[in-house]
Design a protein around this motif. Structure first.
Motif, PDB file in Angstrom:
ATOM      1  N   TRP A  77      34.648 -30.665  17.185  1.00 17.25           N
ATOM      2  CA  TRP A  77      35.100 -30.358  18.237  1.00 17.25           C
ATOM      3  C   TRP A  77      36.552 -30.760  18.304  1.00 17.25           C
ATOM      4  O   TRP A  77      37.153 -31.753  18.432  1.00 17.25           O
ATOM      5  CB  TRP A  77      34.322 -30.846  19.417  1.00 17.25           C
ATOM      6  CG  TRP A  77      34.702 -30.629  20.915  1.00 17.25           C
ATOM      7  CD1 TRP A  77      35.737 -29.815  21.370  1.00 17.25           C
ATOM      8  CD2 TRP A  77      34.097 -31.137  22.092  1.00 17.25           C
ATOM      9  NE1 TRP A  77      35.567 -29.508  22.619  1.00 17.25           N
ATOM     10  CE2 TRP A  77      34.826 -30.350  23.310  1.00 17.25           C
ATOM     11  CE3 TRP A  77      33.213 -32.050  22.222  1.00 17.25           C
ATOM     12  CZ2 TRP A  77      34.403 -30.817  24.424  1.00 17.25           C
ATOM     13  CZ3 TRP A  77      32.820 -32.351  23.622  1.00 17.25           C
ATOM     14  CH2 TRP A  77      33.429 -31.742  24.693  1.00 17.25           C
ATOM     15  N   VAL A  79      39.672 -30.609  20.663  1.00 16.92           N
ATOM     16  CA  VAL A  79      40.116 -30.316  22.076  1.00 16.92           C
ATOM     17  C   VAL A  79      41.380 -29.257  22.194  1.00 16.92           C
ATOM     18  O   VAL A  79      41.397 -28.522  23.212  1.00 16.92           O
ATOM     19  CB  VAL A  79      40.432 -31.402  22.761  1.00 16.92           C
ATOM     20  CG1 VAL A  79      40.969 -31.478  24.210  1.00 16.92           C
ATOM     21  CG2 VAL A  79      39.253 -32.536  22.807  1.00 16.92           C
ATOM     22  N   PHE A  80      42.331 -29.608  21.406  1.00 19.65           N
ATOM     23  CA  PHE A  80      43.547 -28.795  21.453  1.00 19.65           C
ATOM     24  C   PHE A  80      43.279 -27.266  21.229  1.00 19.65           C
ATOM     25  O   PHE A  80      43.805 -26.543  21.763  1.00 19.65           O
ATOM     26  CB  PHE A  80      44.467 -29.367  20.383  1.00 19.65           C
ATOM     27  CG  PHE A  80      45.250 -30.735  20.893  1.00 19.65           C
ATOM     28  CD1 PHE A  80      46.106 -30.864  21.939  1.00 19.65           C
ATOM     29  CD2 PHE A  80      44.527 -31.916  20.294  1.00 19.65           C
ATOM     30  CE1 PHE A  80      46.486 -32.060  22.102  1.00 19.65           C
ATOM     31  CE2 PHE A  80      44.932 -33.248  20.740  1.00 19.65           C
ATOM     32  CZ  PHE A  80      46.021 -33.057  21.669  1.00 19.65           C
ATOM     33  N   THR A  81      42.379 -27.086  20.108  1.00 19.07           N
ATOM     34  CA  THR A  81      42.474 -25.660  19.917  1.00 19.07           C
ATOM     35  C   THR A  81      41.228 -25.039  20.682  1.00 19.07           C
ATOM     36  O   THR A  81      41.232 -24.056  20.761  1.00 19.07           O
ATOM     37  CB  THR A  81      42.286 -25.309  18.214  1.00 19.07           C
ATOM     38  OG1 THR A  81      41.053 -26.088  17.977  1.00 19.07           O
ATOM     39  CG2 THR A  81      43.487 -25.926  17.469  1.00 19.07           C
ATOM     40  N   GLY A  82      40.398 -25.846  21.116  1.00 22.40           N
ATOM     41  CA  GLY A  82      39.314 -25.446  21.839  1.00 22.40           C
ATOM     42  C   GLY A  82      38.108 -25.206  21.095  1.00 22.40           C
ATOM     43  O   GLY A  82      36.944 -24.633  21.563  1.00 22.40           O
ATOM     44  N   PHE A  84      34.677 -25.302  18.620  1.00 25.38           N
ATOM     45  CA  PHE A  84      33.385 -26.197  18.778  1.00 25.38           C
ATOM     46  C   PHE A  84      32.623 -25.616  17.635  1.00 25.38           C
ATOM     47  O   PHE A  84      31.792 -24.593  18.134  1.00 25.38           O
ATOM     48  CB  PHE A  84      32.938 -25.983  20.439  1.00 25.38           C
ATOM     49  CG  PHE A  84      31.824 -27.082  20.665  1.00 25.38           C
ATOM     50  CD1 PHE A  84      32.102 -28.334  20.783  1.00 25.38           C
ATOM     51  CD2 PHE A  84      30.553 -26.590  20.699  1.00 25.38           C
ATOM     52  CE1 PHE A  84      31.033 -29.050  20.725  1.00 25.38           C
ATOM     53  CE2 PHE A  84      29.589 -27.010  21.048  1.00 25.38           C
ATOM     54  CZ  PHE A  84      29.557 -28.577  21.140  1.00 25.38           C
ATOM     55  N   PHE A 290      38.382 -40.470  22.182  1.00 26.91           N
ATOM     56  CA  PHE A 290      39.261 -39.988  23.279  1.00 26.91           C
ATOM     57  C   PHE A 290      40.800 -40.521  22.843  1.00 26.91           C
ATOM     58  O   PHE A 290      41.678 -39.650  23.289  1.00 26.91           O
ATOM     59  CB  PHE A 290      39.180 -40.997  24.318  1.00 26.91           C
ATOM     60  CG  PHE A 290      37.642 -40.782  24.842  1.00 26.91           C
ATOM     61  CD1 PHE A 290      37.552 -39.682  25.643  1.00 26.91           C
ATOM     62  CD2 PHE A 290      36.554 -41.708  24.785  1.00 26.91           C
ATOM     63  CE1 PHE A 290      36.233 -39.337  26.262  1.00 26.91           C
ATOM     64  CE2 PHE A 290      35.351 -41.383  25.161  1.00 26.91           C
ATOM     65  CZ  PHE A 290      35.164 -40.232  25.938  1.00 26.91           C
ATOM     66  N   ARG A 292      42.072 -39.929  19.477  1.00 27.08           N
ATOM     67  CA  ARG A 292      42.200 -39.272  18.323  1.00 27.08           C
ATOM     68  C   ARG A 292      41.863 -37.596  18.674  1.00 27.08           C
ATOM     69  O   ARG A 292      41.845 -36.981  17.982  1.00 27.08           O
ATOM     70  CB  ARG A 292      41.528 -39.561  17.012  1.00 27.08           C
ATOM     71  CG  ARG A 292      42.200 -40.894  16.557  1.00 27.08           C
ATOM     72  CD  ARG A 292      41.448 -41.377  15.300  1.00 27.08           C
ATOM     73  NE  ARG A 292      41.980 -42.909  15.068  1.00 27.08           N
ATOM     74  CZ  ARG A 292      41.523 -43.502  13.997  1.00 27.08           C
ATOM     75  NH1 ARG A 292      40.793 -42.936  13.248  1.00 27.08           N
ATOM     76  NH2 ARG A 292      41.929 -44.704  13.760  1.00 27.08           N
ATOM     77  N   GLN A 293      41.176 -37.761  20.057  1.00 30.41           N
ATOM     78  CA  GLN A 293      40.377 -36.491  20.347  1.00 30.41           C
ATOM     79  C   GLN A 293      39.668 -35.993  19.191  1.00 30.41           C
ATOM     80  O   GLN A 293      39.177 -34.614  19.294  1.00 30.41           O
ATOM     81  CB  GLN A 293      41.562 -35.347  20.783  1.00 30.41           C
ATOM     82  CG  GLN A 293      42.343 -35.688  21.726  1.00 30.41           C
ATOM     83  CD  GLN A 293      43.572 -36.647  21.710  1.00 30.41           C
ATOM     84  OE1 GLN A 293      44.210 -36.444  20.734  1.00 30.41           O
ATOM     85  NE2 GLN A 293      43.663 -37.489  22.743  1.00 30.41           N
ATOM     86  N   PHE A 295      36.075 -35.452  19.094  1.00 32.92           N
ATOM     87  CA  PHE A 295      34.810 -35.763  20.022  1.00 32.92           C
ATOM     88  C   PHE A 295      33.581 -35.807  19.089  1.00 32.92           C
ATOM     89  O   PHE A 295      32.604 -36.551  19.553  1.00 32.92           O
ATOM     90  CB  PHE A 295      34.832 -34.820  21.320  1.00 32.92           C
ATOM     91  CG  PHE A 295      35.869 -35.221  22.228  1.00 32.92           C
ATOM     92  CD1 PHE A 295      35.364 -35.961  23.327  1.00 32.92           C
ATOM     93  CD2 PHE A 295      37.069 -34.872  22.357  1.00 32.92           C
ATOM     94  CE1 PHE A 295      36.083 -36.118  24.297  1.00 32.92           C
ATOM     95  CE2 PHE A 295      37.955 -35.057  23.432  1.00 32.92           C
ATOM     96  CZ  PHE A 295      37.701 -35.909  24.207  1.00 32.92           C
TER      97      PHE A 295
END
Lengths: 328, 429
Positions: A77, A79-82, A84, A290, A292-293, A295
């Motif tokens: 996952w 987060v930056f590119t979205g 999943f 959180f 290093r994002q 998830f």
């Protein structure tokens, strides 16, 4: 069915605990059992209504997030590119080769063992101390318990100042001619410094639990042992301690779970450092997810932490039959 | 089975809600005026008062499009809180973005393009923006964020403590061209020793200490001509001779000279508890007004000036429900008039506003000569802290590896080699 089996069946409760007795049989004149069902269903509904807030709370706040975490742990996952992306057990395979995770597990084990030993021994000693009938003992009980009700972050920030290399503790040591270490920045002392902070925060609660158990030990047993010539130590070891064993089990379970999910002291005092010497698994999970994002992998660490807590609790629970005196 | 079904339905619905958080889909834009939210990391009341003043003025001028602008301070680790909000679907419309992660935000598509809104705004004057300041926040000739704070690091000096030690004032050394890191270390160590316990030498503000935020050491290593990785971000340069010399000097300055506050020590410059402090313009607001102080350029290193600029950007989050309205507000918030107001805390990246007049009004506590040499002269040419598109993964590794530096006689070569071994795969990736 033999006559013995029939007799046992007559007194043995059904699955679910309701005994097979006259009350549970259909009433005379009501062979279909309608009357019984009419009474049973409203009762069940009322019962459900009473427990539903708790059940809904557990489902929404615990069960769903937990299942979600398992689901997330099977994904990459970003987060930056979205993105999943389902990667199956990829994160678990990554865990096997993660040297930091291995170190974190070791740190977690050391932290938990040290915290449990120091906390339980100190709590027991304090409980024995404040169990004496002395003037002003209530004040001491309150003082020892006070840290429990202090906000954890406020407590830790105070200790941050005390543990600074130019802080209060080293200032005191300097007064007696001792050069104190840089408690929170030295890999050899940082973990133990955090343990001390945690022990003083939580020992009051364990002390109260032990105190309550101590006051429940019948004085006749101790008196009988004393008449038999037992020393104080022998009375404690052979009479008091076995009577405390259920409380000891509870305290061990609570303290070990508390040690495994420690977070605020690590975040405020050391951020897992220096050199990962205080990187307990719960903080590594936070850092991974959180900071290093990452998830997906962070969720994997969360699942592992859950399994460890579950296994540890299960082992302790099984062991109760061995050393808790009134378990059979 | 009948008992299981309702539970399964609740679980399924809950799981669907939880998973929806990953999809990041936004609801369709609403009709009528919208509420905008901007996340910030400052909780300073003066900052918030100014932001609210600008926000209210915008709402008053655009009642048909925006009904409110809320500035939300995210507590704790700002980036963590922001990315968690984005991941959870609770996306703000606008956000402050730390410079270290600016490139990552720009290149990953998190931000909404701003050029159309900035070009359409009356009197915005894009040509006034300093190109070097905008570089990190742009890609393919498109602006993705505006560096509202373009603030050089400088050295705050407590003049009273230097005088008490009978030493030459650093401001005089600046005039003489003798303001070097060696001179600063010597003065700080001597003045601190003279003042006794409770007064530290050179310090960083609590959250900027290199032992918790390693990239603040760029204030030192730029003077040695060092940088953490190559300009294309692909090659680790922690092992370069320049970096090794800079880190060795810093370690010696801490542990042999006692010229920098040691990791683990706490001092407070603002109340007179330290001789010097490496910080930005925004730190000036917290200094005790009774104290006599200078705000000087960073000292020179062996390779020359240590000009380091810390930036903060504002961007519109692409997942915002109202990106166009948010971009229009951003253009208003950062226009020349409002940039002049913001300059009291955040030096703007506008050529026309880098003047003594702007700062005389915006930050009157700072002497005009300090504004000139520490801000106006430095901004156009200062190095911005090294960015990287993979910063979130790289930064924690470097921070942990740097822990081995915070002890006497640290093996600098081993530390830098360890860093390069760990981050090279991430730099290349």
């Amino acid at each position: 069915m033999t006559s013995v089996n029939r007799a046992v069946a007559a007194v043995k409760p059904h699955r679910g605990g309701r005994p097979t007795d006259a009350k549970s049989q259909p009433r005379a004149g009501d062979p279909s059992g309608t009357f019984r069902r009419q009474r049973k269903f409203p009762e069940a509904h009322i019962g459900l209504a009473f427990v539903s807030p708790m059940v809904i709370g557990v489902i929404v706040l615990c069960l769903i997030p937990f299942i979600s975490v398992i689901w997330y742990s099977l994904h990459d996952w970003d987060v930056f590119t979205g993105s999943f992306e389902f990667i199956g057990l990829g994160n678990y395979a990554r865990l096997v080769n993660d040297a930091v995770a291995a170190k974190s597990l070791g740190v977690t084990g050391l932290f938990m063992a040290t915290l449990m030993i120091v906390n339980i021994v100190l709590a027991m000693l304090l409980a024995l101390l404040v169990n004496q009938r002395l003037r002003g003992v209530s004040a001491f009980r309150a003082i020892y318990f006070a840290p429990v009700v202090v906000a954890v972050v406020a407590w830790v920030i105070i200790w941050q100042f005390l543990l600074a290399s130019n802080g209060g503790i080293n200032g005191f040591l300097a007064m007696v001619g001792v050069e104190g270490p840089n408690w929170l920045r030295d890999p050899n002392t940082a973990l133990y410094a955090v343990v001390i902070v945690q022990v003083f925060k939580g020992v009051g609660m364990n002390m109260v639990l032990f105190l309550a158990a101590l006051q429940g030990v019948p004085s006749e047993l101790k008196e009988a042992a004393r008449i038999d010539g037992a020393s104080n130590w022998r009375i404690f070891w052979s009479v008091v301690l076995p009577m405390l064993s259920p409380t000891l089990l509870l305290v061990m379970i609570l303290t070990s779970i508390g040690a495994l999910d420690v977070f605020a002291p690590i975040q405020v005092l050391t951020q897992g450092g220096p050199s990962n010497s205080t990187l307990v698994l719960s903080y590594y999970m936070y850092q991974t997810a959180f900071e290093r994002q990452d998830f997906g992998y962070g969720s994997t660490l969360g699942v592992v932490l859950f399994v460890i807590v579950l296994a540890l609790t299960a082992v302790q629970w099984r062991l109760r039959k061995v050393w808790v005196h009134d378990e059979v | 089975m009948r008992k299981i079904k309702p539970i399964a339905v609740v679980l399924g619905a809950g799981l669907a809600i939880a998973l929806a958080g990953c999809s990041g889909t936004s609801a369709p834009a609403e009709e009528g005026p919208v509420d905008l939210t901007m996340t910030i990391w400052s909780a300073n009341e003066n900052h918030l008062a100014l932001f609210n003043e600008i926000g209210e003025a915008y709402v008053a001028a655009n009642p048909e499009t925006v009904s409110s602008v809320t500035f939300e301070t995210l507590s704790g680790d700002y980036l963590t809180a922001l990315t968690t909000q984005i991941a959870g679907g609770d996306t703000p419309d606008l956000a402050w973005i730390p410079e270290a992660n600016g490139k990552q935000f720009v290149e990953s598509g998190v931000l909404y393009p701003l050029s159309p809104a900035l070009e359409a705004a009356d009197g915005y004057d894009i040509g006034d923006l300093i190109p070097g300041a905008m570089e990190r926040w742009s890609a393919d000739d498109e602006v993705f964020a505006y560096p509202f704070s373009n603030s050089p690091f400088g050295m705050y000096v407590n003049r009273g403590l230097v005088d008490a030690a009978g030493l030459e004032q650093p401001s005089a050394l600046v005039d003489e061209g003798e303001w070097t890191w060696d001179a600063a270390a010597e003065i700080a160590a001597a003045a601190s020793a003279q003042a006794g316990d409770g007064v530290g030498p050179i310090m960083f503000p609590q959250g900027n200490r290199p032992d918790v935020a390693w990239d603040n050491l760029s204030t030192v290593w730029t003077g040695w001509g060092a940088q953490p990785w190559s300009s294309d971000g692909a090659t680790c340069e922690f092992t370069s001779p320049e970096m090794s010399d800079a880190l060795q000097w810093y370690n010696d300055a801490i542990y042999e000279q006692s010229a920098f506050v040691k990791p683990g020590e706490t001092f407070d410059f603002n109340s007179g508890g330290a001789v010097m402090m490496t910080a930005q313009l925004s730190a000036s607001g917290a200094i005790d007004p009774a104290m006599e102080w200078d705000f000087l350029p960073l000292p020179d290193g062996p390779a020359g000036p240590s000009g380091a600029v810390g930036q903060a950007g504002i961007g519109v989050i692409a997942k915002s429900e109202h990106p166009e309205a948010a971009a229009d507000f951003l253009a208003y918030f950062t226009n020349p008039e409002n940039s002049a107001k913001l300059a009291q805390f955040f030096p703007p990246p506008r050529e026309s506003l880098l003047t003594l007049e702007t700062f005389a009004q915006a930050a009157p506590a700072i002497k005009p000569e300090d504004v000139q040499r520490t801000i106006i002269d430095v901004v156009p040419n200062a190095q911005i802290k090294a960015p990287h598109a993979n910063m979130s993964s790289i930064a924690p590794l470097v921070q942990t590896a740097f822990d081995a530096l915070w002890m006497p006689d640290a093996d600098v070569a081993a530390v830098t080699t360890d860093i390069c071994e760990q981050i090279t795969p991430l730099l290349e990736g």
